[in-house]
Design a protein around this motif. Sequence first.
Motif, PDB file in Angstrom:
ATOM      1  N   PHE A   1       0.826  -1.201   0.000  1.00 47.74           N
ATOM      2  CA  PHE A   1       0.000   0.000   0.000  1.00 47.74           C
ATOM      3  C   PHE A   1       0.860   1.251   0.000  1.00 47.74           C
ATOM      4  O   PHE A   1       1.982   1.244   0.513  1.00 47.74           O
ATOM      5  CB  PHE A   1      -0.916  -0.010   1.232  1.00 47.74           C
ATOM      6  N   ASP A   2       0.329   2.312  -0.573  1.00 49.22           N
ATOM      7  CA  ASP A   2       0.983   3.617  -0.579  1.00 49.22           C
ATOM      8  C   ASP A   2       0.536   4.337   0.691  1.00 49.22           C
ATOM      9  O   ASP A   2      -0.596   4.826   0.753  1.00 49.22           O
ATOM     10  CB  ASP A   2       0.563   4.394  -1.824  1.00 49.22           C
ATOM     11  N   PRO A   3       1.394   4.384   1.705  1.00 42.78           N
ATOM     12  CA  PRO A   3       0.982   4.988   2.969  1.00 42.78           C
ATOM     13  C   PRO A   3       0.449   6.407   2.831  1.00 42.78           C
ATOM     14  O   PRO A   3      -0.549   6.751   3.468  1.00 42.78           O
ATOM     15  CB  PRO A   3       2.249   4.957   3.826  1.00 42.78           C
ATOM     16  N   SER A   4       1.068   7.241   2.008  1.00 42.46           N
ATOM     17  CA  SER A   4       0.610   8.632   1.909  1.00 42.46           C
ATOM     18  C   SER A   4      -0.789   8.707   1.311  1.00 42.46           C
ATOM     19  O   SER A   4      -1.613   9.521   1.751  1.00 42.46           O
ATOM     20  CB  SER A   4       1.598   9.482   1.114  1.00 42.46           C
ATOM     21  N   CYS A   5      -1.101   7.867   0.337  1.00 38.64           N
ATOM     22  CA  CYS A   5      -2.449   7.847  -0.249  1.00 38.64           C
ATOM     23  C   CYS A   5      -3.471   7.372   0.779  1.00 38.64           C
ATOM     24  O   CYS A   5      -4.520   8.000   0.960  1.00 38.64           O
ATOM     25  CB  CYS A   5      -2.462   6.935  -1.479  1.00 38.64           C
ATOM     26  N   GLU A   6      -3.160   6.272   1.459  1.00 39.69           N
ATOM     27  CA  GLU A   6      -4.093   5.721   2.447  1.00 39.69           C
ATOM     28  C   GLU A   6      -4.274   6.681   3.624  1.00 39.69           C
ATOM     29  O   GLU A   6      -5.380   6.869   4.128  1.00 39.69           O
ATOM     30  CB  GLU A   6      -3.607   4.353   2.933  1.00 39.69           C
TER      31      GLU A   6
ATOM     32  N   GLN B   1       1.312  -1.119   7.305  1.00 39.93           N
ATOM     33  CA  GLN B   1       1.929  -0.181   6.365  1.00 39.93           C
ATOM     34  C   GLN B   1       1.373   1.237   6.451  1.00 39.93           C
ATOM     35  O   GLN B   1       2.010   2.183   5.974  1.00 39.93           O
ATOM     36  CB  GLN B   1       1.757  -0.701   4.938  1.00 39.93           C
ATOM     37  N   VAL B   2       0.197   1.389   7.047  1.00 36.49           N
ATOM     38  CA  VAL B   2      -0.466   2.696   7.032  1.00 36.49           C
ATOM     39  C   VAL B   2      -0.495   3.375   8.404  1.00 36.49           C
ATOM     40  O   VAL B   2      -0.287   4.584   8.509  1.00 36.49           O
ATOM     41  CB  VAL B   2      -1.890   2.570   6.450  1.00 36.49           C
TER      42      VAL B   2
END
Length: 186
Positions: A46-51, A82-83
Motif C-alpha cells: 500500500f501507498d501509505p501517503s495515499c491511504e 503499512q499505514v
Amino acid sequence: MTTLVLTAHPNLGSSTANRVWHDALSNVPGVTTRDLSAVGGSEMMFDPSCEQSLLRQASRVVLQFPFYWYSSPPVLKAWLDQVLLFGFAYGPGGTALHGKELGLAITTGGPAGSYQADGLNSYSMDAFLVPYEQTARMVGMTYLPPFVLHSAMSRNPDALNASVPKLISFVTAPRIAVDGGGTDRA
C-alpha cells in the motif's frame, strides 16, 4: 460525516455477503469504499501517503471483513502495518486519527451461539475483537460496537438482504453509543 470503508476480503468477486455489503455501501453518499485486495494487489503493498490522506478525510473508518481463524484476512493486517505508522497514527506527532471513530463490519460462518463461553468457539465476538478495540485506543479513535452478520456462509438471501439497511445505518448514522445502545447486530 464522511466514512471510509476498507473491505478486506481475499477475493471479493467470489464473496456472497461481503460483496453485497461492499456494493451497497459503494452507492451511499458520504461513504468511500476501498477493496484492499484490489488496491494492494497480490503483494499486499500500500501507498501509505495515499491511504493516510483518505484516513485524514474521514470521520469514521469501518473495517469490513469475513472473520475466519479468529482474525481478519492478511490483507487487513498488511494495510494496518503499512499505514498506521509512527508519527502519523501514534507516537510524537501521531495524532492524525484522534477523535475519529473505528467500526467493524464482520461476517462469520458460524451462528451467533457459537461465539459465547459455552459455544463452539469458547469466547464471545467481543473477546476475539479486543485487538481492534486496543488498536483504536492506541491511535486515539473511538471504538464502536461491531456490526456482525453471523452464519453468512448459509447463503440465506433473506438474512443477507435484511442486513444491508442495518449495515448502511451503522456506517452512516451519527455517532453510535459506545456502550452498544443503538447498535443492532445483524
